[in-house]
Motif scaffolding. Structure first.
Motif, PDB file in Angstrom:
ATOM      1  N   ASP A 234       0.814  -1.131   0.078  1.00 38.56           N
ATOM      2  CA  ASP A 234       0.160  -0.049  -0.060  1.00 38.56           C
ATOM      3  C   ASP A 234       0.945   1.235   0.007  1.00 38.56           C
ATOM      4  N   GLU A 235       1.795   1.342   0.848  1.00 37.71           N
ATOM      5  CA  GLU A 235       2.952   2.399   0.923  1.00 37.71           C
ATOM      6  C   GLU A 235       3.508   2.786  -0.226  1.00 37.71           C
ATOM      7  N   ALA A 236       3.857   1.646  -0.997  1.00 33.06           N
ATOM      8  CA  ALA A 236       4.688   1.590  -2.233  1.00 33.06           C
ATOM      9  C   ALA A 236       3.759   2.166  -3.308  1.00 33.06           C
ATOM     10  N   ARG A 237       2.718   1.602  -3.508  1.00 37.71           N
ATOM     11  CA  ARG A 237       1.698   2.282  -4.802  1.00 37.71           C
ATOM     12  C   ARG A 237       1.478   3.640  -4.237  1.00 37.71           C
ATOM     13  N   THR A 238       1.181   3.970  -3.036  1.00 41.13           N
ATOM     14  CA  THR A 238       0.999   5.404  -2.863  1.00 41.13           C
ATOM     15  C   THR A 238       2.148   6.412  -3.184  1.00 41.13           C
ATOM     16  N   GLN A 239       3.282   5.917  -2.886  1.00 39.22           N
ATOM     17  CA  GLN A 239       4.447   6.615  -3.150  1.00 39.22           C
ATOM     18  C   GLN A 239       4.971   6.750  -4.315  1.00 39.22           C
ATOM     19  N   GLY A 240       4.410   5.746  -5.563  1.00 37.69           N
ATOM     20  CA  GLY A 240       5.043   5.325  -6.754  1.00 37.69           C
ATOM     21  C   GLY A 240       6.106   4.523  -6.623  1.00 37.69           C
ATOM     22  N   ALA A 241       6.425   3.665  -5.728  1.00 33.59           N
ATOM     23  CA  ALA A 241       7.808   2.860  -5.364  1.00 33.59           C
ATOM     24  C   ALA A 241       7.762   1.712  -6.001  1.00 33.59           C
ATOM     25  N   HIS A 242       8.559   1.035  -6.367  1.00 32.75           N
ATOM     26  CA  HIS A 242       8.553  -0.379  -6.685  1.00 32.75           C
ATOM     27  C   HIS A 242       9.460  -1.338  -5.892  1.00 32.75           C
ATOM     28  N   LEU A 243       8.702  -2.593  -5.361  1.00 30.30           N
ATOM     29  CA  LEU A 243       9.433  -3.433  -4.604  1.00 30.30           C
ATOM     30  C   LEU A 243       9.794  -4.508  -5.716  1.00 30.30           C
ATOM     31  N   LEU A 244      10.924  -5.262  -5.711  1.00 27.51           N
ATOM     32  CA  LEU A 244      11.334  -6.062  -6.331  1.00 27.51           C
ATOM     33  C   LEU A 244      11.813  -7.561  -5.576  1.00 27.51           C
ATOM     34  N   LEU A 245      11.304  -8.593  -6.054  1.00 30.17           N
ATOM     35  CA  LEU A 245      11.631  -9.825  -5.374  1.00 30.17           C
ATOM     36  C   LEU A 245      12.727 -10.512  -5.953  1.00 30.17           C
ATOM     37  N   SER A 246      13.682 -11.036  -5.320  1.00 30.89           N
ATOM     38  CA  SER A 246      14.977 -11.808  -6.004  1.00 30.89           C
ATOM     39  C   SER A 246      14.592 -13.110  -6.569  1.00 30.89           C
ATOM     40  N   GLY A 247      14.371 -12.968  -7.806  1.00 23.42           N
ATOM     41  CA  GLY A 247      14.199 -14.195  -8.541  1.00 23.42           C
ATOM     42  C   GLY A 247      12.736 -15.029  -8.716  1.00 23.42           C
ATOM     43  N   ASP A 248      11.978 -14.339  -7.814  1.00 21.12           N
ATOM     44  CA  ASP A 248      10.648 -15.034  -7.556  1.00 21.12           C
ATOM     45  C   ASP A 248       9.637 -14.410  -8.512  1.00 21.12           C
ATOM     46  N   VAL A 249       9.554 -14.897  -9.712  1.00 26.86           N
ATOM     47  CA  VAL A 249       8.746 -14.333 -10.562  1.00 26.86           C
ATOM     48  C   VAL A 249       7.179 -14.747 -10.296  1.00 26.86           C
TER      49      VAL A 249
END
Length: 317
Positions: free
Chosen positions: A187-202
């Motif tokens: 929720d925080e990431a979407r609100t701020q326009g940030a991107h979270l990335l997972l390591s190798g986990d498609v």
């Protein structure tokens, strides 16, 4: 005896940004190569012309403006069939006059985050990603699962402070725990326009949806022939040499290239150094982050040799 391969056609692209942060796009007119697709305005350099001078001339002829050319954004080597070009994108924040369609092309001002990637000419898509991506790519530390609450709060504070891309890399955690952390921050990431990335986990990124991407490990790159996520979810590629970067162009939005300098975590790895990093970046079409022994103090050095920026752990938190 075959003729030597000709060098690329050097094409300049102006990334014109107005006071509201919008970027100007031009649509290729009917009858031209890639007609109907959108691109950043510009054109081919003339013989003996300096890049900045050529871009000023092209924007004058195409849009009727007198531009002040800023810093380089990205250089994209690209093949359209047998046509080989080097698309050289420069930022333009200042110009005199109002951009007008002098070549019969449609024009539009767009928020960079709202541009649909598939509407752009293929080479220009990498320019858009370079414009959208931040200069700093923060990677989490190798900590035990008991640090869940601590890192949840750390990442929340970082996002609130403007960190717009974070790789959730926790080698000691289960896939379930990493996905749980990403979900709690979404929720925080979407609100701020940030991107979270997972390591190798498609699969995890697909399940979590918009705002969550994946950083593919170098061993995964050969397994994918096309990007594994929708264009709204960013894909990074962990690269160590030219072959990795070549694969990244087809499946990723950006790459990390490592190790640029010596690292405590991989003391036996031979560092590339800035000269080798620059040579590899110059042949890569995707934005590339310097990784390995990097701190925020080295951001200018990475940008100076053509990198998108720096990625790292120590000094980023």
């Amino acid at each position: 005896m075959s003729a030597p391969m000709a060098g690329p056609m050097h094409v300049m692209a102006g990334v014109m940004l107005d006071a509201q942060g919008r970027v100007l796009l031009a649509q290729r007119p009917p009858g031209k190569h890639l007609a109907g697709l959108w691109e950043f305005p510009g054109g081919k350099l003339e013989a003996g012309e300096l890049p900045a001078d050529g871009l000023v001339r092209e924007l004058r002829e195409e849009l009727g403006v007198e531009a002040v050319v800023g810093e380089p954004l990205i250089r994209v080597p690209w093949h359209y069939g047998e046509r080989f070009l080097l698309l050289d994108a420069r930022l333009v924040h200042q110009w005199r006059g109002e951009p007008a369609s002098l070549d019969g092309q449609a024009l539009r001002w767009c928020e960079p985050t709202a541009v649909e990637l598939d509407l752009l000419a293929p080479a220009d898509r990498h320019i858009l990603r370079a414009l959208q991506l931040p200069a700093r790519y923060a990677i989490t530390a190798d900590v035990p699962p008991t640090a869940f609450d601590e890192w949840q709060q750390r990442i929340r504070r970082a996002i609130a402070a403007g960190q717009s891309m974070v790789l959730l890399r926790f080698p000691q955690w289960s896939t379930t725990e990493v996905r749980k952390l990403a979900a709690s921050l979404l929720d925080e990431a979407r609100t701020q326009g940030a991107h979270l990335l997972l390591s190798g986990d498609v699969e995890g990124a697909l399940a979590l949806g918009q705002g969550v991407g994946v950083q593919l490990k170098s061993a995964q790159l050969a397994s994918w022939q096309e990007r594994p996520l929708p264009v709204s979810q960013w894909v990074g590629a962990s690269c160590h040499h030219a072959d990795d970067l070549g694969r990244a162009v087809q499946i990723a939005d950006f790459a990390t290239l490592s190790p640029v300098a010596s690292t405590a975590s991989h003391p036996d790895a031979m560092p590339l150094g800035w000269d080798a990093f620059a040579r590899l970046v110059d042949r890569a079409a995707v934005p590339v982050y310097a990784l390995g022994g990097m701190t925020l103090d080295q951001l200018d050095a990475a940008r100076h040799v053509g990198g998108q920026g720096v990625a790292g752990i120590r000094g980023f938190w």
